[in-house]
Design an enzyme around this catalytic site. Sequence first.
Site, PDB file in Angstrom:
ATOM      1  N   GLU A  17       7.047  35.988  -1.198  1.00 47.02           N
ATOM      2  CA  GLU A  17       6.192  35.555  -0.395  1.00 47.02           C
ATOM      3  C   GLU A  17       6.760  34.409   0.472  1.00 47.02           C
ATOM      4  O   GLU A  17       6.485  34.121   1.747  1.00 47.02           O
ATOM      5  CB  GLU A  17       4.823  35.249  -0.934  1.00 47.02           C
ATOM      6  N   HIS A  63       8.516  35.708   3.286  1.00 44.18           N
ATOM      7  CA  HIS A  63       7.566  35.927   4.446  1.00 44.18           C
ATOM      8  C   HIS A  63       7.405  34.535   5.451  1.00 44.18           C
ATOM      9  O   HIS A  63       7.432  34.502   6.636  1.00 44.18           O
ATOM     10  CB  HIS A  63       6.287  36.495   4.049  1.00 44.18           C
TER      11      HIS A  63
END
Length: 384
Positions: A68, A71
Site C-alpha cells: 500500500e 501505491h
Amino acid sequence: MRATFALGRIAGVRIGVHWSVLFIFGIIAFGLAQSRLPHVYPGHALVVYWLAGLGAAVVFFASLLAHELAHAVVARRNGVVVDDIVLWLLGGVARLKSEASSPGAELRIAGVGPLVSLLLGGLFLLGTWLLALVSAPVLLVEVVAWLAGINLLLAVFNALPAAPLDGGRLLRAYLWWRTGDRLRATAGATTAGRVLGWLLVALGLVAFMRGGGFGGLWLALIGWFLIAAATAEGRQAQLRGVLAGVPVRDAMTRDPLTVPAALAIADLLADPLYRYRHSAFPVSGVDGAPLGLVTLDSARQVPLERSGTVTAGEVMVPLSRVTVAGPDGSLADLLPRMEPGAEHRVLVMDEGRLVGILSLSDISRTVTWLMNPASRGPHGVGGL
C-alpha cells in the site's frame, strides 16, 4: 474504512489499523502454529510453533503495508493527494483524496502494488533457498517459504482485471486510454469486479459443500466483498457522472451557523439555535476565522459535571483534520473524500473565509435535483 487506532506516519503518510486486522492476524498465526507447521515439521515445542506463526503474521502485514505504501508514494508523485493507509480484515487500502489525472498516471499508481508484492515474493523465495543452503532451522525455512508463496499469491490475485483490485485499476486505465471516457472505463472495471465476485462466491460455496470447510467460506466471503466494493465504486462513478461540472457552491449550505470556540458545552447543548438545526457546526475563533468542526454527538459525550467548563474548542475536530474545499471546486472530485457521519462535513472556504458547509445529504439533494428536471426552481441548485 476508518482506522481504529493509528500507528504513526511512514514517508509522510498516516498509517492506521482497523480492529478487524486482529481477526485475520489470529487466523494466520493459529493456522500456522496449530496446523501447518506441526504437520510438516512435528516434534517441536508448542511455544516454538506459536512464535513462528506470530512472526509470519507480523511480516505478512508488513508486506501488505509495503504494497500500500508503494501505491501512496507513486500516487503522490503523480499529483494525487493521499489521505492515509488502513490495514483491515481483507488486506489494506490506500485512501486517495483525488483521482489520477490521466490513464498513464492511473497505470503507474495501480501497477506498482502488485509489482512490490511480486518483488517481495521473489526475495522471500531467494531467502528460502539461501536458508536451506546453509541448513537453517527448518521452521524458519518453512515460514520464509510461506511468506514467499503468500506474497506471490497476493500479486497474482491483485492483478486480476476486476475492480476494486489493482488489476481493475489497470483495466480502467486501459479502457480510459482506449475510449477517452473515465466514467465508461470505471463502469467496465466495476462490471468485471462484480462478475469475478459472483464467480468466487459460487466457487466458494461449491467447495464448502464438497467438504472444503472454512476455506470455501473464506473464498465466498472474498467474493462477496468484491461484489459490494465493485458495486459501491460503480455507484460512485455514476454519481460523479451526474455531478460533472457542478461546483461546490451549488450544493453547499451557505453561511452556516458557527459555534464560538469559547462557548461552554452546556450552553451549546441548551441553546435551541444549535440543538434543532444541524448535527455539526463549524467552530470559529474570536476573529471569526474557522478553527474546526464540532458535532453534537461529541458534545454529548462530555460528562455533565464538566459540561459547564469544557468548551467547544476543546472537543472539536481541528481544521487540520477537516476536509476543506473551495466554492468553485468540482463537486464530483470532492465526492471520493466524503464519508457518512457528522464529523465528516466539508467546510467550504474562500480566501480564508468560511462561506458554506457541505454534507452527503446536500449532495444527495443536488443529485435528486439534477436527475429530476421538474423539481428545478428558477435559481439553480443553490436556491434549494
